[in-house]
Scaffold this active site. Structure first.
Site, PDB file in Angstrom:
ATOM      1  CD  GLU A  44      -4.246 -10.051  17.077  1.00  0.00           C
ATOM      2  OE1 GLU A  44      -4.651  -9.323  16.156  1.00  0.00           O
ATOM      3  OE2 GLU A  44      -4.879 -11.052  17.470  1.00  0.00           O
ATOM      4  CB  SER A  59     -37.940 -33.832  29.899  1.00  0.00           C
ATOM      5  OG  SER A  59     -37.361 -35.038  30.336  1.00  0.00           O
TER       6      SER A  59
END
Length: 816
Positions: free
Chosen positions: A129, A409
């Site tokens: 940070e 499919s």
């Protein structure tokens, strides 16, 4: 006498000259100097350029205003008392009818001293940070400018805030993105930096930051992700916890396993930063293995489906930009969802009937079974029901929103829709319709424009079907046909069509290659429900919604409006629907007939049978169900072989059964609707009555050569409506006719096994009667062959090139 010239006296009568004294021609001089010349006037563009005096004056004035504003702000803005973050409220989640789904619980926080946090964990947070925390001032103007620039230029929202500024925002202010809040944050950070030590500020930051999983502070995060005290967290685990600060929910791999690459990249960034700052040796860094977090133990108030719903709704809110994650986590919001309680209960009951009640603790494979489902109203795009798993407190990942299982499919309808939408042609120049013939041989190599592509996919169970239509290939989910179809349409066009229908562009493995047709992409159940809802809505797409209203303190927040739009033509969508109706009626999805309504759908199986899918819709409801295999201990995807006491689970089994039972219950009490379809030219099912067929001439190997059209002027492959035997009012076919439900024969077709003769090898073959020498589901005893060429009375076929042989197929002779 003197040599100096005598000064002449001025005649009092001479006029006094006022102004500058002109100099010699062409000379220069100042207007205020004797004998000088006047300054030339600024002309043209020069008049627009400020003088250096004006520039300096403006700069000085700006500096004075800036200094004055800074002094005023510093004097007026005091350090306020801590905000309500430590006493954050719960959010309340409601069904559409206002009944409560869940309350997300109290804030989980336990403050610790900095001495209790290992130095390696502190360094990990700083590396992730703010690496210059101990040496920098409270604010970093350069980083703020850089962050603002990156946000404006589309590189993502970046604040450029220091840890001090973030602590001020967490503890004293809020997460609102307003100018007023940023100004206050600026001055409070400066004052705080003068009044508190760096150690105190870091302690406050570690105790107030949000890490996801309702965990505030490093101690709560250590327990939520690794089940231990922060003092026992090592460097690798600390780097992961530090990485969560950037995007808590997105980097939670238990909830979002599909984000593993992003989370790993952030984890590596943090560790590399530690090495760069000499907080970690390169040797130790090289030996580190990513520490997979535990699935966690969410609050018991989120058991059952409640936790999955809360997680999905929060993701939708933050993903839509309505609230950022930290603001939402502070609580106090009343969120009414689009979910309907009746449908939600119906989904859970259907899963229990077809899966949960059939699991046996004695079967190891049953431990791996998971179910996900989602249902959307096609007209509005509202999610009306969602099934995330057996219990949020037992299976933490939401199976309805995860994006790490292949869709199989169920992706194939998007290929067909793309073909119709783009007016695509086969490699030999035939227009692609549902009746276009393809070679369904197993491992048939896909042919490209310039020859073989090297890609030869297997059909399920390695069955070779021979020539068959796109319609029949959809019923039987033939991979070799659809891979070639995707190549003919163009994989890029297929991808674009899928995205237009609702599959996210960022979906993993959504690549523009022929294999896209087989569903290697890993879209979520909810993504697929959105795409199928677009087909049900005749090609109009509206982004799904999970929330009706959000209020706080009686004030309603504005929600984004995404109007629906036509993304593919109605003909393309409706033609796809007509083919998918056949899958339910006579193909692999017949279990969905239990819904008792007109339906269209498609089955799907992931590679290795790790997931089985059924995606389908009625005119008023689109629903997708997936049964997945995953090891509950390791999270590794597992095959479904042997689960639920079955040798294998496919989409036509449990998924289609769940779909049918849920759809019947969800729509009970409402009148069944038929599909209102507008088909593309040549998309109607071809059925040729026997009395219209012509026997081929003796010795003929096929129909006479034509220009691609029949003698009545229609393109080959496109028939008239049968003149002898259309459907009667009851829907039962007569001689060669078809039932009323959109032209699909119920279980046979023309009698006597269809037409005879014909050469299937011509460039424009037409289809006549049922394929494979007769009705695919029986026909009559006189030649109704199954895909293997066996007749229904057990007789064997003959020549493969004839009409009676194994894998044989009929060709319609030219009409007279």
């Amino acid at each position: 006498m003197t040599d100096e010239p005598q000064q002449q006296r001025r005649d009092p009568r001479e006029p006094t000259i006022v102004g500058s004294v002109p100099g010699p021609p062409g000379g220069k001089g100042r207007s205020d100097a004797p004998g000088g010349t006047s300054r030339p006037r600024r002309t043209g563009v020069r008049r627009l350029v400020p003088t250096w005096r004006l520039t300096c004056g403006a700069f000085l004035l700006f500096a004075l205003v800036l200094i004055g504003g800074f002094v005023t702000g510093y004097l007026l803005v005091d350090i306020p008392p801590a905000n309500s973050a430590a006493i954050a409220q719960s959010n309340v989640y409601l069904y559409k009818d206002g009944t409560q789904i869940a309350r997300d619980g109290e804030v989980n926080r336990q403050n610790v001293q900095l001495s209790q946090v290992p130095v390696a964990v502190q360094h990990a947070v700083l590396a992730a940070e703010d690496r210059d925390f101990y040496s920098e001032r409270a604010i970093d103007p350069e980083a703020m400018v850089r962050g603002a620039w990156n946000t404006v230029t589309g590189k993502g929202r970046q604040s450029g805030s220091t840890i001090t500024q973030q602590y001020v925002k967490n503890y004293y202010l809020g997460q609102e993105q307003t100018v007023t809040r940023k100004v206050k944050e600026f001055f409070i950070a400066i004052k705080l930096d003068r009044e508190e030590s760096k150690a105190d500020i870091l302690t406050g930051y570690l105790n107030t930051s949000y890490f996801g999983r309702n965990a505030y502070g490093i101690q709560a995060a250590a327990h939520a992700y690794y089940g231990k005290d922060v003092s026992a967290i090592d460097s690798a685990e600390g780097a992961y916890l530090a990485s969560l600060l950037n995007a808590p929910s997105a980097y939670d791999l238990a909830a979002h396993p599909e984000n593993r690459p992003r989370a790993l990249a952030r984890w590596n960034y943090t560790l590399d930063g530690m090495v760069k700052e000499d907080w970690l040796s390169a040797a130790d860094r090289a030996t580190m293995i990513f520490p997979m977090p535990h699935t966690g133990g969410p609050a018991t108030g989120l058991s059952g489906q409640r936790g999955y719903i809360v997680q999905a709704v929060e993701d939708w809110i933050t993903g839509s930009g309505i609230l950022d994650e930290k603001t939402l986590a502070r609580g106090g919001y009343r969120i009414t969802t689009t979910l309907e309680r009746k449908k939600q209960d119906a989904f859970a009951a259907a899963v229990d009937q077809h899966v949960t009640s059939r699991r046996d603790p004695a079967r190891p494979a049953d431990r791996n079974v998971r179910v996900g489902g989602a249902s959307i109203d096609p007209a509005s795009g509202r999610v009306v029901a969602m099934y995330g798993g057996i219990d949020y407190t037992k299976q933490y990942v939401n199976n309805a929103t995860r994006r790490d299982y292949q869709v199989g499919s169920t992706f194939k309808p998007f290929v067909l829709a793309a073909a119709v939408e783009n007016g695509s042609m086969t490699q030999d120049g035939r227009r692609i319709t549902p009746n276009t013939l393809y070679d369904g041989s197993d491992r048939r190599e896909v042919q490209g424009r310039y020859g073989p592509t090297g890609y030869a996919p297997e059909n399920e169970d390695n069955i070779s079907y021979g020539p068959l239509s796109v319609r029949m290939a959809t019923d039987r989910s033939v991979n070799s046909v659809y891979a070639q179809l995707a190549q003919d349409v163009g994989p890029r066009r297929v991808r674009e069509t899928a995205i237009a229908l609702g599959v996210p562009e960022s979906t993993p493995d959504l690549t523009a290659t022929p294999s896209i047709a087989l569903g290697v992409a890993t879209a979520s159940v909810l993504d697929m429900a959105e795409a199928y809802a677009t087909l049900a809505n005749h090609g109009r797409h509206g982004t799904y919604s999970l929330v009706e209203t959000i209020t706080k303190d009686g004030v309603e927040l504005e929600l984004p409006e995404v109007p629906s739009r036509q993304v593919i033509s109605r003909e393309a969508a409706d033609t796809t629907t007509s083919v998918l109706m056949g899958v339910v009626r006579q193909g692999s999805g017949m279990a969905a007939l239990s819904a008792g309504r007109p339906a269209a759908g498609k089955t799907g199986t992931a590679e290795g049978d790790k997931a089985a899918w059924f995606a389908g819709y009625t005119p008023d409801l689109a629903t997708v169900v997936a049964v997945m295999g995953q090891d509950p201990d390791t999270g590794v995807q597992k095959s479904l072989y042997g689960a639920l006491g079955l040798s294998r689970i496919n989409g036509g089994g449990a998924p289609a059964g769940i779909w049918g039972q849920f759809t019947a219950a969800a729509l009970s009490g409402s009148e069944a609707e038929d599909f209102d379809l507008m088909l593309a030219p040549g998309a109607g099912e071809e059925l040729y009555p026997p009395d219209e067929l012509e026997e081929p001439e003796e010795g003929s190997s096929g129909p006479p050569e034509t220009d691609g059209r029949t003698e009545d002027g229609r393109p080959q492959g496109q028939s008239q409506s049968p003149s002898n035997g259309g459907a009667d009012t009851g829907g039962s076919p007569t001689v060669g006719g078809s039932p009323t439900d959109s032209g699909f024969p119920s279980a046979g077709g023309p009698t006597n096994g269809g037409p005879s003769g014909g050469d299937p090898t011509g460039p424009f073959p037409t289809t006549g009667g049922p394929l494979n020498g007769g009705a695919s589901q029986g026909g009559t005893t006189q030649g109704g062959a199954d895909p293997r060429g066996r007749t229904s009375d057990g007789g064997s076929g003959g020549d493969a090139q004839g009409t009676d042989g194994p894998d044989g197929w009929g060709v319609v002779p030219r009409r007279l």
